[in-house]
Motif scaffolding. Structure first.
Motif, PDB file in Angstrom:
ATOM      1  N   ASP A   4       0.615  -1.339   0.119  1.00  0.00           N
ATOM      2  CA  ASP A   4       0.031  -0.238  -0.152  1.00  0.00           C
ATOM      3  C   ASP A   4       0.776   0.871  -0.134  1.00  0.00           C
ATOM      4  O   ASP A   4       1.634   1.201   0.978  1.00  0.00           O
ATOM      5  N   LEU A   7       0.108   3.972   1.688  1.00  0.00           N
ATOM      6  CA  LEU A   7       0.993   4.289   4.085  1.00  0.00           C
ATOM      7  C   LEU A   7       2.283   3.721   4.071  1.00  0.00           C
ATOM      8  O   LEU A   7       2.305   4.697   4.728  1.00  0.00           O
ATOM      9  N   ARG A 164       2.363  -9.843   8.479  1.00  0.00           N
ATOM     10  CA  ARG A 164       3.359  -8.425   9.461  1.00  0.00           C
ATOM     11  C   ARG A 164       4.622  -8.000   8.634  1.00  0.00           C
ATOM     12  O   ARG A 164       5.046  -7.166   9.757  1.00  0.00           O
ATOM     13  N   ASP A 220      -3.429  -8.023   7.557  1.00  0.00           N
ATOM     14  CA  ASP A 220      -4.981  -8.025   8.268  1.00  0.00           C
ATOM     15  C   ASP A 220      -5.083  -6.740   8.857  1.00  0.00           C
ATOM     16  O   ASP A 220      -4.268  -6.302  10.104  1.00  0.00           O
ATOM     17  N   ARG A 221      -6.185  -5.773   8.683  1.00  0.00           N
ATOM     18  CA  ARG A 221      -6.079  -3.854   9.135  1.00  0.00           C
ATOM     19  C   ARG A 221      -7.430  -3.936  10.303  1.00  0.00           C
ATOM     20  O   ARG A 221      -6.582  -3.768  10.645  1.00  0.00           O
ATOM     21  N   ARG A 222      -7.548  -5.196  10.632  1.00  0.00           N
ATOM     22  CA  ARG A 222      -8.109  -5.253  12.063  1.00  0.00           C
ATOM     23  C   ARG A 222      -7.304  -4.742  13.165  1.00  0.00           C
ATOM     24  O   ARG A 222      -6.453  -4.880  13.095  1.00  0.00           O
ATOM     25  N   THR A 223      -7.603  -3.872  14.178  1.00  0.00           N
ATOM     26  CA  THR A 223      -6.992  -3.988  15.070  1.00  0.00           C
ATOM     27  C   THR A 223      -6.123  -5.297  15.814  1.00  0.00           C
ATOM     28  O   THR A 223      -7.391  -5.661  16.604  1.00  0.00           O
TER      29      THR A 223
END
Length: 291
Positions: A4, A7, A164, A220-223
């Motif tokens: 991204d 980002l 990650r 995974d963009r979840r917290t």
């Protein structure tokens, strides 16, 4: 698309205020790369440095390069870098005319590019004939203990893993990438930079300070679970490699083609037999010794 890019730029914008925290590492990487200039008698007058985070341009000027342009995806990172001519630009869309520079240096800065072969083609076009390109970027194996620790922690907490840590290229691909982009005399080799940390949290902090936090599109963009980093830190500190990672730098060297450069010999033009040089007997394919 792997990364991204928007980002990546935001991460570098936020890192600009604290990039000085990792200056010693960036300086060490820059010095290792620029030492390659000692291998040539060529003198350079127009240099572009990409993503140097304030440490590459002063070193080029100290080596006598009179005109140096710094380019970074992040305008904030350029402002933090201090004096000199600066251009906010994208490595995937270089805003320079063909042949604008006779030296281009990219120190630990091309590993967030989606189309690395395409970026290398643009870099080669921005070089004048017989111009030199020097680059370093993390190679496969860099941060592997961290990758493993994060994966194990996430699998425990969520029952699956998300990327990650950025994927890194293999050393064996380096010279091929340069050749594919049209560089002459391509060379790829490896430099190992050893780092030392008291705690895993210190490593996490330095990665953020360098603008190197995760920007993989598939992440995974979840917290993340609150326990993820502490669990990964504990796993990293217990691991056989500990929390002293090795930065495996793939160093790329290539020249913009020019008629004055050494050329490979034409097939069949040899005047001496390899067997004579090795002191052995030449045999045809399939022929056995003694026949």
């Amino acid at each position: 698309m792997v990364f991204d890019r928007a980002l990546v730029r935001r991460r570098r914008d936020r890192a600009a205020a604290r990039v000085g925290r990792v200056a010693p590492v960036l300086e060490d990487c820059a010095d290792r790369l620029l030492d390659r200039l000692d291998d040539t008698t060529r003198r350079f007058s127009r240099a572009l440095e990409i993503g140097g985070r304030g440490v590459v341009a002063p070193r080029l000027r100290a080596r006598g390069v009179p005109f140096v342009v710094s380019m970074d995806l992040s305008a904030a990172m350029l402002r933090a870098g201090g004096e000199g001519m600066a251009v906010a630009g994208d490595e995937e869309f270089l805003p320079f005319a063909p042949g604008a520079f006779d030296l281009i240096v990219a120190s630990v800065s091309l590993h967030w590019v989606n189309d690395l072969p395409g970026a290398l083609v643009q870099i080669r076009r921005a070089l004048a004939p017989d111009g030199l390109f020097l680059a370093s970027l993390p190679a496969l194996g860099t941060l592997q203990p961290l990758r493993d620790a994060l994966g194990q922690a996430e699998a425990t907490l969520r029952g699956g893993i998300s990327p990650r840590v950025s994927p890194f290229p293999e050393l064996r691909d380096g010279a091929g990438l340069l050749q594919r982009a049209g560089f002459a005399l391509p060379v790829a080799d490896l430099e190992n930079v050893s780092l030392a940390y008291r705690t895993a949290l210190g490593l996490f902090g330095d990665l953020r300070a360098a603008g190197e936090a995760n920007a993989v599109l598939a992440a995974d963009r979840r917290t993340p679970p609150r326990a993820l980093l502490p669990m990964a830190a504990a796993g990293l500190e217990r691991g056989p490699a500990g929390i002293d990672p090795v930065l495996r730098l793939m160093v790329l060297t290539g020249w913009s083609p020019h008629e004055s450069q050494q050329q490979p010999a034409r097939p069949g033009s040899a005047t001496h037999r390899l067997a004579d040089a090795l002191g052995t007997v030449e045999r045809k394919t399939g022929e056995k010794a003694g026949h």
